[in-house]
Design a protein around this motif. Structure first.
Motif, PDB file in Angstrom:
ATOM      1  N   LEU A  57      23.047  53.080  65.403  1.00  0.00           N
ATOM      2  CA  LEU A  57      22.742  52.951  64.001  1.00  0.00           C
ATOM      3  C   LEU A  57      21.471  53.853  63.741  1.00  0.00           C
ATOM      4  O   LEU A  57      20.552  53.736  64.204  1.00  0.00           O
ATOM      5  N   ARG A  58      21.879  54.820  62.840  1.00  0.00           N
ATOM      6  CA  ARG A  58      20.926  56.024  62.430  1.00  0.00           C
ATOM      7  C   ARG A  58      20.417  55.664  61.176  1.00  0.00           C
ATOM      8  O   ARG A  58      19.109  56.245  60.907  1.00  0.00           O
ATOM      9  N   ARG A  59      20.916  54.817  60.142  1.00  0.00           N
ATOM     10  CA  ARG A  59      20.101  54.807  58.722  1.00  0.00           C
ATOM     11  C   ARG A  59      20.938  53.551  58.118  1.00  0.00           C
ATOM     12  O   ARG A  59      21.996  53.265  58.215  1.00  0.00           O
ATOM     13  N   ILE A  60      20.166  53.080  57.218  1.00  0.00           N
ATOM     14  CA  ILE A  60      20.703  52.226  56.269  1.00  0.00           C
ATOM     15  C   ILE A  60      20.534  52.934  54.832  1.00  0.00           C
ATOM     16  O   ILE A  60      19.361  53.318  54.500  1.00  0.00           O
ATOM     17  N   VAL A  61      21.493  52.896  53.951  1.00  0.00           N
ATOM     18  CA  VAL A  61      21.303  53.323  52.499  1.00  0.00           C
ATOM     19  C   VAL A  61      21.505  52.196  51.759  1.00  0.00           C
ATOM     20  O   VAL A  61      22.492  51.695  51.835  1.00  0.00           O
ATOM     21  N   LEU A  62      20.801  52.306  50.600  1.00  0.00           N
ATOM     22  CA  LEU A  62      21.033  51.090  49.705  1.00  0.00           C
ATOM     23  C   LEU A  62      21.279  51.813  48.397  1.00  0.00           C
ATOM     24  O   LEU A  62      20.754  52.713  47.826  1.00  0.00           O
ATOM     25  N   THR A  63      22.581  51.319  47.925  1.00  0.00           N
ATOM     26  CA  THR A  63      23.064  51.879  46.498  1.00  0.00           C
ATOM     27  C   THR A  63      22.053  51.396  45.302  1.00  0.00           C
ATOM     28  O   THR A  63      22.147  52.399  44.253  1.00  0.00           O
ATOM     29  N   HIS A  64      21.305  50.503  45.716  1.00  0.00           N
ATOM     30  CA  HIS A  64      20.480  49.915  44.404  1.00  0.00           C
ATOM     31  C   HIS A  64      19.661  48.765  44.971  1.00  0.00           C
ATOM     32  O   HIS A  64      19.864  48.278  46.289  1.00  0.00           O
ATOM     33  N   PHE A  65      18.494  48.262  44.103  1.00  0.00           N
ATOM     34  CA  PHE A  65      17.616  47.285  44.672  1.00  0.00           C
ATOM     35  C   PHE A  65      18.193  45.937  44.515  1.00  0.00           C
ATOM     36  O   PHE A  65      17.265  44.973  45.030  1.00  0.00           O
ATOM     37  N   HIS A  66      19.235  45.567  43.939  1.00  0.00           N
ATOM     38  CA  HIS A  66      19.566  44.259  43.614  1.00  0.00           C
ATOM     39  C   HIS A  66      19.637  43.400  44.894  1.00  0.00           C
ATOM     40  O   HIS A  66      20.054  43.826  45.963  1.00  0.00           O
ATOM     41  N   ASP A  67      19.225  41.924  44.731  1.00  0.00           N
ATOM     42  CA  ASP A  67      19.125  41.242  46.052  1.00  0.00           C
ATOM     43  C   ASP A  67      20.595  41.082  46.910  1.00  0.00           C
ATOM     44  O   ASP A  67      20.457  41.074  48.093  1.00  0.00           O
ATOM     45  N   ALA A  88      15.113  57.187  44.350  1.00  0.00           N
ATOM     46  CA  ALA A  88      13.542  57.092  44.139  1.00  0.00           C
ATOM     47  C   ALA A  88      13.373  56.287  43.176  1.00  0.00           C
ATOM     48  O   ALA A  88      12.070  55.691  43.212  1.00  0.00           O
ATOM     49  N   ALA A  89      14.134  56.307  42.089  1.00  0.00           N
ATOM     50  CA  ALA A  89      13.675  55.239  40.871  1.00  0.00           C
ATOM     51  C   ALA A  89      13.752  53.786  41.192  1.00  0.00           C
ATOM     52  O   ALA A  89      13.058  53.077  40.670  1.00  0.00           O
ATOM     53  N   ASP A  90      14.545  53.559  42.365  1.00  0.00           N
ATOM     54  CA  ASP A  90      14.762  52.033  42.714  1.00  0.00           C
ATOM     55  C   ASP A  90      13.851  51.677  44.008  1.00  0.00           C
ATOM     56  O   ASP A  90      13.549  50.679  44.200  1.00  0.00           O
ATOM     57  N   ALA A  91      13.087  52.651  44.599  1.00  0.00           N
ATOM     58  CA  ALA A  91      12.484  52.733  45.829  1.00  0.00           C
ATOM     59  C   ALA A  91      11.281  51.521  45.688  1.00  0.00           C
ATOM     60  O   ALA A  91      11.198  50.623  46.147  1.00  0.00           O
ATOM     61  N   PRO A  92      10.386  51.556  44.428  1.00  0.00           N
ATOM     62  CA  PRO A  92       9.301  50.673  44.398  1.00  0.00           C
ATOM     63  C   PRO A  92       9.751  49.065  44.298  1.00  0.00           C
ATOM     64  O   PRO A  92       9.284  48.444  44.646  1.00  0.00           O
ATOM     65  N   PHE A  93      10.942  49.024  43.773  1.00  0.00           N
ATOM     66  CA  PHE A  93      11.668  47.528  43.587  1.00  0.00           C
ATOM     67  C   PHE A  93      12.158  47.303  45.052  1.00  0.00           C
ATOM     68  O   PHE A  93      12.109  45.795  45.224  1.00  0.00           O
ATOM     69  N   VAL A  94      12.675  48.039  45.743  1.00  0.00           N
ATOM     70  CA  VAL A  94      13.051  47.530  47.223  1.00  0.00           C
ATOM     71  C   VAL A  94      11.987  47.372  48.112  1.00  0.00           C
ATOM     72  O   VAL A  94      11.905  46.308  48.948  1.00  0.00           O
ATOM     73  N   ARG A  95      10.742  48.192  47.537  1.00  0.00           N
ATOM     74  CA  ARG A  95       9.505  47.623  48.486  1.00  0.00           C
ATOM     75  C   ARG A  95       8.972  46.528  47.875  1.00  0.00           C
ATOM     76  O   ARG A  95       7.656  45.981  48.449  1.00  0.00           O
ATOM     77  N   GLY A  96       9.234  45.698  46.675  1.00  0.00           N
ATOM     78  CA  GLY A  96       8.759  44.679  46.397  1.00  0.00           C
ATOM     79  C   GLY A  96       8.287  44.351  44.956  1.00  0.00           C
ATOM     80  O   GLY A  96       8.102  43.321  44.524  1.00  0.00           O
ATOM     81  N   GLU A  97       8.206  45.422  44.096  1.00  0.00           N
ATOM     82  CA  GLU A  97       8.032  45.429  42.712  1.00  0.00           C
ATOM     83  C   GLU A  97       8.781  44.624  42.186  1.00  0.00           C
ATOM     84  O   GLU A  97       9.973  44.586  42.602  1.00  0.00           O
ATOM     85  N   ASP A  98       8.641  44.027  40.846  1.00  0.00           N
ATOM     86  CA  ASP A  98       9.570  43.596  39.908  1.00  0.00           C
ATOM     87  C   ASP A  98      10.441  44.606  39.458  1.00  0.00           C
ATOM     88  O   ASP A  98       9.761  45.554  38.839  1.00  0.00           O
ATOM     89  N   GLY A  99      11.800  44.460  39.462  1.00  0.00           N
ATOM     90  CA  GLY A  99      12.345  45.389  39.048  1.00  0.00           C
ATOM     91  C   GLY A  99      12.969  44.888  37.500  1.00  0.00           C
ATOM     92  O   GLY A  99      12.871  43.704  37.051  1.00  0.00           O
ATOM     93  N   SER A 155      20.041  53.435  40.707  1.00  0.00           N
ATOM     94  CA  SER A 155      21.299  53.459  41.581  1.00  0.00           C
ATOM     95  C   SER A 155      21.815  54.837  41.908  1.00  0.00           C
ATOM     96  O   SER A 155      21.789  55.689  41.314  1.00  0.00           O
ATOM     97  N   ILE A 156      22.315  54.929  43.056  1.00  0.00           N
ATOM     98  CA  ILE A 156      22.993  56.017  43.697  1.00  0.00           C
ATOM     99  C   ILE A 156      24.407  55.864  43.899  1.00  0.00           C
ATOM    100  O   ILE A 156      24.695  54.621  44.308  1.00  0.00           O
ATOM    101  N   ALA A 157      25.165  56.795  44.089  1.00  0.00           N
ATOM    102  CA  ALA A 157      26.594  56.714  44.852  1.00  0.00           C
ATOM    103  C   ALA A 157      26.564  57.876  45.952  1.00  0.00           C
ATOM    104  O   ALA A 157      25.725  58.813  45.964  1.00  0.00           O
ATOM    105  N   LEU A 158      27.483  57.840  47.086  1.00  0.00           N
ATOM    106  CA  LEU A 158      27.723  58.716  47.734  1.00  0.00           C
ATOM    107  C   LEU A 158      29.095  59.163  47.831  1.00  0.00           C
ATOM    108  O   LEU A 158      30.081  58.659  47.738  1.00  0.00           O
ATOM    109  N   HIS A 159      29.254  60.614  47.863  1.00  0.00           N
ATOM    110  CA  HIS A 159      30.426  61.431  47.796  1.00  0.00           C
ATOM    111  C   HIS A 159      30.612  61.874  49.101  1.00  0.00           C
ATOM    112  O   HIS A 159      29.583  62.893  49.355  1.00  0.00           O
ATOM    113  N   LEU A 160      31.642  61.795  49.687  1.00  0.00           N
ATOM    114  CA  LEU A 160      31.702  62.446  50.959  1.00  0.00           C
ATOM    115  C   LEU A 160      32.998  63.500  50.800  1.00  0.00           C
ATOM    116  O   LEU A 160      34.148  63.091  50.865  1.00  0.00           O
TER     117      LEU A 160
END
Length: 230
Positions: A57-67, A88-99, A155-160
């Protein structure tokens, strides 16, 4: 858990209220989203069933901060010792700030009260890498990060592109056999604009945070997306 192979190297992990995805290639394993709190044991068991050891396992990617998507990120990141990546705009909420809360439509208000009745808050989780639009992650010969605000600010999406795969997060969902604008958005109009950006892509496979993936000519199906909850 009934692990679903979407295409070789990409598996859907159904976690009740939401989906997580595992991408594996010669560069290692990536987990996209982590389900609600308490999903860690099921995800660890799924990786074992897939023959993917923790060391790969190399990384965990979160598409958004929702529980229901970031709920087990802290647990799994500590277990595997891997970085967590989020918009970047969701990172503070993942870290624990109220979104910011969703701006519910009347139909969504009733539905959310049912589907999220037992959903616990996600524990705060460090974010090691904040990504923005057009950043490239080293999986699947390059996964392009797409900024798709509206469901949440970051929110992010991933395009491969080489694989023809799109992971939409909650910007798009599958609901009762159809493709729809994901519900429970902070900004519905912005979310629809983000959906329009995604449906313009020429992809063969589309994977959603909720519902079943579309496999084969997904771009045609995505362009018929509706907004039944508006």
């Amino acid at each position: 858990m009934d692990i679903i192979e979407v295409i070789p190297g990409l598996h859907l992990l159904p976690l009740g209220i939401s989906n997580a995805y595992v991408w594996h290639d010669k560069g290692g394993t990536t987990l996209v989203d982590t389900g609600p709190p308490g999903s860690g044991p099921a995800i660890r068991a799924a990786l074992e069933d897939l023959g993917l050891p923790r060391e790969e396992l190399r990384r965990i990617v979160l598409t958004h901060f929702h529980d229901d998507h970031a709920g087990s990120a802290a647990d799994l990141a500590e277990w595997a010792g891997v970085p967590v990546i989020a918009g970047a705009a969701d990172a503070p909420f993942v870290r624990g700030e109220d979104g910011p809360p969703p701006a519910f439509t009347p139909a969504e208000q009733q539905w959310h009260a049912v589907v999220a009745a037992d959903l616990r808050p996600a524990p705060p989780c460090p974010v090691d890498q904040e990504v923005t639009d057009q950043d490239v992650l080293q999986l699947g010969s390059g996964a392009v990060v797409l900024s798709v605000p509206g469901h949440t600010p970051g929110s992010i999406a991933l395009h491969l592109p080489e694989a023809g795969v799109l992971l939409t997060g909650d910007t798009i969902a599958e609901h009762q056999g159809g493709v729809v604008l994901g519900p429970f958005n902070t900004d519905r109009h912005q979310a629809w604009r983000s959906l329009e950006r995604l449906v313009a892509l020429d992809v063969d496979v589309a994977c959603f945070g909720h519902g079943q993936p579309v496999i084969g000519s997904a771009h045609q199906v995505l362009r018929a997306a509706t907004d039944p909850f508006g």
